[in-house]
Design an enzyme around this catalytic site. Structure first.
Site, PDB file in Angstrom:
ATOM      1  CG  ASP A 104      -7.861  46.428  70.553  1.00  0.00           C
ATOM      2  OD1 ASP A 104      -8.391  46.305  70.175  1.00  0.00           O
ATOM      3  OD2 ASP A 104      -6.314  46.424  70.198  1.00  0.00           O
TER       4      ASP A 104
ATOM      5  CG  ASP B 140     -11.223  42.008  68.233  1.00  0.00           C
ATOM      6  OD1 ASP B 140     -10.724  42.400  67.930  1.00  0.00           O
ATOM      7  OD2 ASP B 140     -12.454  41.124  68.698  1.00  0.00           O
TER       8      ASP B 140
END
Length: 291
Positions: A210, A212
């Site tokens: 991802d 973040d």
């Protein structure tokens, strides 16, 4: 010349190694308590392998409760020479996208609730972690990743946060811009520091799941999306690991970067002043210099 024995510490999504010959889960007792789980031992392409699920099978340990000292001690007791850490992480860089791997070479340690050293009162040591990963192992991991068709980035700074919560938006922006971190995770510290104290070569393979929370087009971390990406990363992680024995070989020369001699001048407590109980606990990780 010694025999290579590769340890793989598997993070979220990686709970075994495919194709191990003579595979057996073994129990290892350590002075630091039990490791995260039993350890899977065997051989792959004629090279000794040990696998340790960092969170335990079934994912029972939080990043904070992982018994890092016991894990590294157990690997040392089993004769491991090289440690490959595989872990999920978030990215602070647009070009380091979910599904990519990063061969980490630096860390920022923001953990606060973990025992970070084997040494202490009665036997004091100061080990350099200026360069906390082994370039030789990093080379092998990069080559293995490229051979497996993985999009891999060589070099990056891993910010280790305590967790288990993900970052706030303000923290994510600070880590990315002011601090210059490239990826963020919760488990490589104090693991890397302890591996250095145990004179084990260590490499970190960060599998990005991802962005973040800093990325304006992706918003906050979505656990559902992380798990989906994690499964694809895990398959690529196993492909990377399967190529390491052929790259590292069965014969192990001394580390050209000195990882296996990190304690050479690190212990400051004079022999006559050392605590016998502490020395006994250090038999595996520091026996080479304490015996």
């Amino acid at each position: 010349m010694t025999n290579t024995k590769i340890a793989v510490i598997g993070g979220s999504g990686i709970y075994d190694i495919d194709g191990l010959e003579g595979a057996e889960w073994v129990t290892v007792e350590t002075p630091w308590g039990p490791p995260s789980d039993k350890l899977l031992t065997g051989t792959l392409a004629g090279v000794g392998m040990v696998f340790l699920p960092r969170h335990g099978r079934g994912h029972v340990h939080t990043p904070t409760s992982v018994p890092y000292r016991a894990n590294i001690d157990a690997l040392k007791r089993l004769g491991c020479t090289d440690v490959i850490s595989v872990s999920a992480c978030g990215s602070f860089r647009e070009e380091m996208a979910p599904g990519d791997f990063v061969i980490v070479d630096q860390f920022i340690d923001r953990t606060t609730s973990r025992e970070k050293s084997f040494f202490g009162t009665g036997c004091v040591a100061h080990v350099s972690v200026a360069h906390p990963t082994c370039p030789r192992l990093g080379d092998a991991c990069e080559t293995a990743a490229r051979d497996a068709g993985i999009s891999v980035h060589r070099g990056g700074t891993y910010l280790a946060m305590e967790g288990p919560q993900f970052s706030t938006l303000a923290e994510s922006k600070m880590y990315r811009t002011s601090w210059g971190a490239d990826v963020i995770g919760m488990t490589n510290m104090p693991e890397a520091k302890l591996a250095r104290e145990a004179e084990l070569c260590y490499a970190s393979v960060a599998m990005i799941t991802d962005y973040d929370s800093w990325h304006p087009d992706h918003g906050e971390v979505d656990v559902t999306q992380i798990i989906k990406t994690l499964m694809g990363n895990a398959n690529m992680g196993r492909a990377l690991v399967s190529r390491l024995p052929g790259l590292l070989g069965s014969d192990r020369a001394p580390c050209p970067h000195g990882c296996d001699r990190a304690l050479e001048y690190a212990i400051l407590t004079q022999p006559e002043a050392r605590d016998a109980g502490m020395v006994a606990k250090l038999d595996a990780v520091a026996g080479r210099v304490l015996s």
